[in-house]
Structure formats: C-alpha cells, structure tokens
Motif scaffolding. Sequence first.
Motif, PDB file in Angstrom:
ATOM      1  N   UNK A 170       0.849  -1.197   0.000  1.00  0.00           N
ATOM      2  CA  UNK A 170       0.000   0.000   0.000  1.00  0.00           C
ATOM      3  C   UNK A 170       0.884   1.247   0.000  1.00  0.00           C
ATOM      4  N   UNK A 171       0.851   1.997  -1.094  1.00  0.00           N
ATOM      5  CA  UNK A 171       1.665   3.195  -1.224  1.00  0.00           C
ATOM      6  C   UNK A 171       0.807   4.451  -1.324  1.00  0.00           C
ATOM      7  N   UNK A 172      -0.483   4.316  -0.994  1.00  0.00           N
ATOM      8  CA  UNK A 172      -1.364   5.477  -1.048  1.00  0.00           C
ATOM      9  C   UNK A 172      -1.661   5.942  -2.454  1.00  0.00           C
ATOM     10  N   UNK A 173      -1.692   5.031  -3.426  1.00  0.00           N
ATOM     11  CA  UNK A 173      -1.975   5.417  -4.807  1.00  0.00           C
ATOM     12  C   UNK A 173      -3.413   5.907  -4.929  1.00  0.00           C
ATOM     13  N   UNK A 174      -3.646   6.842  -5.858  1.00  0.00           N
ATOM     14  CA  UNK A 174      -4.966   7.438  -6.004  1.00  0.00           C
ATOM     15  C   UNK A 174      -6.020   6.422  -6.433  1.00  0.00           C
ATOM     16  N   UNK A 175      -5.617   5.388  -7.211  1.00  0.00           N
ATOM     17  CA  UNK A 175      -6.606   4.406  -7.646  1.00  0.00           C
ATOM     18  C   UNK A 175      -6.869   3.333  -6.591  1.00  0.00           C
ATOM     19  N   UNK A 176      -6.184   3.422  -5.444  1.00  0.00           N
ATOM     20  CA  UNK A 176      -6.407   2.502  -4.345  1.00  0.00           C
ATOM     21  C   UNK A 176      -5.747   1.146  -4.495  1.00  0.00           C
ATOM     22  N   UNK A 177      -5.029   0.910  -5.590  1.00  0.00           N
ATOM     23  CA  UNK A 177      -4.395  -0.386  -5.831  1.00  0.00           C
ATOM     24  C   UNK A 177      -3.018  -0.443  -5.179  1.00  0.00           C
ATOM     25  N   UNK A 178      -2.586  -1.623  -4.721  1.00  0.00           N
ATOM     26  CA  UNK A 178      -1.244  -1.742  -4.147  1.00  0.00           C
ATOM     27  C   UNK A 178      -0.177  -1.569  -5.220  1.00  0.00           C
ATOM     28  N   UNK A 179       0.972  -1.071  -4.825  1.00  0.00           N
ATOM     29  CA  UNK A 179       2.093  -0.889  -5.750  1.00  0.00           C
ATOM     30  C   UNK A 179       2.924  -2.162  -5.800  1.00  0.00           C
ATOM     31  N   UNK A 180       3.329  -2.559  -7.012  1.00  0.00           N
ATOM     32  CA  UNK A 180       4.126  -3.769  -7.198  1.00  0.00           C
ATOM     33  C   UNK A 180       5.450  -3.524  -7.897  1.00  0.00           C
ATOM     34  N   UNK A 181       5.578  -2.387  -8.585  1.00  0.00           N
ATOM     35  CA  UNK A 181       6.805  -2.067  -9.313  1.00  0.00           C
ATOM     36  C   UNK A 181       7.382  -0.768  -8.753  1.00  0.00           C
ATOM     37  N   UNK A 182       8.643  -0.826  -8.284  1.00  0.00           N
ATOM     38  CA  UNK A 182       9.245   0.304  -7.586  1.00  0.00           C
ATOM     39  C   UNK A 182      10.541   0.741  -8.274  1.00  0.00           C
ATOM     40  N   UNK A 183      10.678   2.036  -8.482  1.00  0.00           N
ATOM     41  CA  UNK A 183      11.925   2.633  -8.942  1.00  0.00           C
ATOM     42  C   UNK A 183      12.380   3.609  -7.853  1.00  0.00           C
ATOM     43  N   UNK A 184      13.362   3.233  -7.051  1.00  0.00           N
ATOM     44  CA  UNK A 184      13.866   4.110  -5.992  1.00  0.00           C
ATOM     45  C   UNK A 184      15.090   4.866  -6.535  1.00  0.00           C
ATOM     46  N   UNK A 185      15.002   6.184  -6.511  1.00  0.00           N
ATOM     47  CA  UNK A 185      16.027   7.035  -7.121  1.00  0.00           C
ATOM     48  C   UNK A 185      16.838   7.718  -6.025  1.00  0.00           C
ATOM     49  N   UNK A 186      18.138   7.512  -6.044  1.00  0.00           N
ATOM     50  CA  UNK A 186      19.050   8.147  -5.083  1.00  0.00           C
ATOM     51  C   UNK A 186      19.860   9.212  -5.814  1.00  0.00           C
ATOM     52  N   UNK A 187      19.768  10.454  -5.342  1.00  0.00           N
ATOM     53  CA  UNK A 187      20.468  11.560  -5.996  1.00  0.00           C
ATOM     54  C   UNK A 187      21.262  12.329  -4.954  1.00  0.00           C
ATOM     55  N   UNK A 188      22.497  12.713  -5.263  1.00  0.00           N
ATOM     56  CA  UNK A 188      23.306  13.461  -4.289  1.00  0.00           C
ATOM     57  C   UNK A 188      22.690  14.824  -3.981  1.00  0.00           C
ATOM     58  N   UNK A 189      22.865  15.290  -2.776  1.00  0.00           N
ATOM     59  CA  UNK A 189      22.397  16.627  -2.403  1.00  0.00           C
ATOM     60  C   UNK A 189      23.261  17.660  -3.108  1.00  0.00           C
ATOM     61  N   UNK A 190      22.627  18.725  -3.626  1.00  0.00           N
ATOM     62  CA  UNK A 190      23.380  19.748  -4.342  1.00  0.00           C
ATOM     63  C   UNK A 190      23.764  19.261  -5.721  1.00  0.00           C
ATOM     64  N   UNK A 191      24.363  20.119  -6.471  1.00  0.00           N
ATOM     65  CA  UNK A 191      24.839  19.727  -7.789  1.00  0.00           C
ATOM     66  C   UNK A 191      23.690  19.478  -8.742  1.00  0.00           C
ATOM     67  N   UNK A 192      23.928  18.584  -9.711  1.00  0.00           N
ATOM     68  CA  UNK A 192      22.949  18.315 -10.768  1.00  0.00           C
ATOM     69  C   UNK A 192      21.705  17.638 -10.200  1.00  0.00           C
ATOM     70  N   UNK A 193      20.575  17.952 -10.789  1.00  0.00           N
ATOM     71  CA  UNK A 193      19.318  17.349 -10.359  1.00  0.00           C
ATOM     72  C   UNK A 193      19.078  16.040 -11.111  1.00  0.00           C
ATOM     73  N   UNK A 194      19.836  15.011 -10.737  1.00  0.00           N
ATOM     74  CA  UNK A 194      19.730  13.727 -11.423  1.00  0.00           C
ATOM     75  C   UNK A 194      18.315  13.167 -11.337  1.00  0.00           C
TER      76      UNK A 194
END
Length: 629
Positions: free
Chosen positions: A87-111
């Motif tokens: 449960x990720x609080x999606x607007x359609x109420x469906x559970x999330x099954x596919x996740x893309x977690x993005x890690x970006x350094x603080x400052x610098x380019x907005x990767x």
Amino acid sequence: MLTSLIDEGLICLDIAAKDKQGLFVELAARLKSSGKISNQDQFVRDLWARENLDSTGFEQGVALPHAKSEAVIQPAIVIGISQQGIDFGAEDGLPSKLFFMIASPAGGANHHIEVLAELSTKLLEPGFIPQMQAARSKAEVLSLLTSAQSGTRPQAKTQTSSQPPEPQARGIKAQLGTLKQHLLFGTSHMIPFIVAGGVLLSLSVMMSGKGAVPEAGVLKDMADMGIAGLTLFTAVLGGYIAYSMADKPGLAPGMIGSWIAVQQFHTGFLGAILVGFIAGLIVNQLKRIKLPDSMSSLGSIFIYPLIGTFLVCGIVMWVIGAPIAAMMEGMNHWLSSMAGSGKVMLGAILGGMTAFDMGGPVNKVATLFAQTQVNTQPWLMGGVGIAICVPPLGMALATLLSPRRYKKEEREAGKAAAIMGMIGISEGAIPFAAADPVRVIPAIVAGGIVGNITGFMMHSINHAPWGGWIVLPVVEGKMGYILGTVLGALTTALIVNALKKPVTEEDEVTVANTDYQAIEAEGEADVLAITACPSGVAHTFLAAKSLQKAAAKAGIKLKVETQGANGIINRITAKDVANARCVILAHDVAIKNRERFANIEIIDVKTKDAIHNPDGLLARTQAGSSKVA
C-alpha cells in the motif's frame, strides 16, 4: 541515462517487505551494499521526508520513491518488484508492485529530475508496466529498460519539476474525499459564527416584541452583533477552505474573495465555498513557483497572499461575479412574474427555493422576494417564514425519530438545529447538508414545499420579514403557521430517514474502562497521535481516548494532541517529534501544522479507525520500529 544508473545488484525481483517502511529499508540496503550511499539510516529518513510531502505511489501499481540526500555517494536507481503488493497510497487505491527508488546526491545536478522525466516516458509505453512486473530475471529487467529506451517517443514532454509525474486521471472517489475534508474543515470554523450571530439577532427581535430588527437602544446593538456574525460567516467559510488546502497563505485570498463574492454579487454560502476552493487551488499553484533564496522567507506572509488575493478577487469581479449576479436578478424577475399565479404553484417554488441552500443565494432570492413585499402582501412571508425554519427543525426531528441513523456528533448538532429553527435560522441544517447532500437536500426541499404551501392555503399572514416561531406574536393565522411548520419538518424527517442507513457501528462504540494516564510532558512518548473530526467534539475525543487506553494496555508511551472545538490541546512539540518513532493522524478534516512531521513516519487514518481498531494501529507502530532496528 536509466541503464547507466542501474546494475544487476540494484534489482530485486521478489521484495520481502510488506509495507512502505520495510520497502525503504530493503531497497536502501542494496544501495548501501553497492557502495552508492554512505549512511542507510540517513537515506531512509530523507526518503520519508520526501514521501511525507506527497505520496509517490501512482496508478497501475507503480511507485517512484526518491530523495536528494547527503548520504548519496553516487546517483543510482534500485528497482524492486513485489508479488503481493504494498500500500503506497496510490490514487486508484491499488497496491504498488513495481518500484523505482532514485538516489540523488544533495546539491549539484538534479539527477532525479532527469530520471523522473525519462521514467515518465517509459511508463507510458504500452505493455511496459505489466512486462516489468512479470519479469523473472534481472537480465530481462535490463532488457526491457533498454528496449523501452530505444522506443521513446520524441514528442513526450520533459518534466521540469522535482515532483513525479501526476497520474493522468486521479480516482474520482479519492478526489471527492479530499474535497470533502477541505469543506468540512471550513464548515467547522463557520458554525460558531452562525450560532453566535443568529442567536443574538433573533433574541433582539424576540425581546423587541415587534417581530422586526430593533432600530434603537441596547436591542439594536445586540442585533448589530448578530448581523456581524451572520455577515462574517461566509468569509470565514471560504477562507478556511482555502487555508485547509494551502495553509496560511490561502487564508487572505479565501476570505477576501468570499467577502467580495457575497457582499458585491450576493452569491451566499455556495459562492463562498466555490471561492474558497478557487483560492486554495491558486495559492497552491503559486507555491510551486521557485523563489530566489533571498525572497523565500517572504513567500507565505507577503507574496502568496498578495498575488493570490489579487487573482482570486479578479476572478470573482471580472469572471464569475457578474454571471452569478445576473442569475440572481433573473430569478427575481421570474418570481415576480409568478406572483399572480395560483398559491400552490408559487408556494412550491418559494418553499423549495427557501429550503434549498439554507441561507444561500437561492434562499436569499426567495426570501428577499417575500420580505420586500411584507407591507403589501404579508401572506408571502406567511409561507416563506415557515420554509425558513423547516430545514433545521426537520433535521432535528429526524435525529430524534431515528437516532440510530446519525452519529453522536450529528445528534448533538440536531439539538442546536432545533433551537436555530425555532428562531428562524435556516443555516442550522448546513452541517447535515454538507455531510450528506444527496439525501439531506431533497428532503429539506420537500419539507419546505409542504410547509410553504400549507401556510399559503391556511391564509397565514406574517407581518415580520423573518421566519421561525420567534415571529408568532406578529403572525395572523397562528394555527396554520404552526401546522405548516410541523408538517414541513415531519416531511423532511420522514424522507431523510427513509434514505439514510443506520450507523450503529459508529454510534455504539464503547471503549474499555482500562486505566490510563495521558502523557503531557515533552519528549517522553514513543508514539504520537493527533485526532480531529468535523465538529471537533465527539469523534475527536473518542478517538483520543481509544488510542490512549489501547496504548496503556500495550505498554506504549503515547502522546495525543486533539484538534477540536476548543482548539489544539496537548500540543505536540519539536522535542516530541525528535524522540518519537512515528505519528498516527486519525482525522476526518485536514490536520493543522502537519509540516511538523516531515521527518517522521506517518500513519494516516480516519477517526473511526482509531475508535474501532486502536490495537491494530499501535501494532503497526511497533512493526515499523522493529524493521528500522
């Protein structure tokens, strides 16, 4: 760019986590083991800080958690697939099954901006999401990303903000639920103005003995106090709807815009509601504009209120005000043309209009039509005076005849509505109509029609431009006036009760008599909670007590803040937040000062969840704690 940030060590085909906290920890651990982040706990906290601003769960079972963090050594993406869903609080109420977690350094380019832009295009590719969710090998995942990358459509727009792409169509139910919370937040602040203003004005009329607003002395002063309250309540309604949507920067645009709509264009409380939502929407859009660092501190106290007020008032004055005013004028002319028709037809029209919006623009047209002719055709006020008081009296009678169909707070509101109806304040029914318009409005309209026609047919004459039984001293044909009121109220009560279902589950909730001690000191609680309901009375404190007693039974140190009719009690401080592991928000209206919890896990539920299942909520706080450890 995507494939350059992903390797097979950053792909998890079968996530074990069952909730959001567990997912963050599990995927962050892969980033740590791959040398992409230096501090796993810090990165998880930064993920929560971003998540608490707005859920990153989207439609079709996709979630895009992301964060810019000092803990990130090298930008990376970790991909996770959950078979059972989270449960990720999606607007359609469906559970999330596919996740893309993005890690970006603080400052610098907005990767993360570039990655989100590219992902938004990938997710629109036909078949991409189900194929990714069904992938059975890491090589297959990388292949899908590569093939999708080559098929990118050139006309796709690039994202220019750090927010993830909005779903193409938000769930209607979720949207209506959010709008209802904002509306109830506004009405909860409006009601004291209606009660104080209406009672003071009506008392002055009653004590004058003339059935009219006094023209001199202390009674005139009392009437002026009441008129002030009934004048201000629409501005308060619009202002606090905007405040609920956009925080303090929305307050001035909402109030000022509503004031202009009501005072200059006579839109009534329905116009104030519309302006409140417009103001909240505009200020929220203004807050998306990135200000220079030197001006950021002026945003909430100067820039947003100033520009927001100008834009909202401009929309009222130059766009929607004149059409609404023209509509009101047209309705007046139409009613005037009906004056010579049969009394049944005219009584049905006036009665329905008077009851329809309980003091709003439609009500005002009908009542003004009768009030302006009280010296020449007082029989018009004989029917309209009845229709004025039928909505609140009908709802009060409904709660008395079938209490099982109403929540405890609604039964309490019924008592107040009875008083307001007797003294001619239609607005006493607004809390019921706001909470359940589909059932309540048809019922009060039917009651208004029956009451008004009865008054006309029994030749009741009301010499005062007012309604309710407070004017009985100046009414001719009192029996017809009283009978019309009784029949109208009974009609409303029977219809609304026939339409409503029993709500005994909520009304008959009891909390075990476990001894407990409320925590008030700073920094002692392991778990925090806030409770808030529309009336700020029954469910607010029932939810609080239910949580406190369950915490005492489970040996959990819990501090509860109530946001109720008497304001904020037992306020949660920064020290409390720093020492607690999570906060439970049990609410049916928007929470005040929610930004306090940007760096702590939030469990967001309704008050009924806290009342009926406090043990389950507290168990969730312990489960989250064990995963973090």
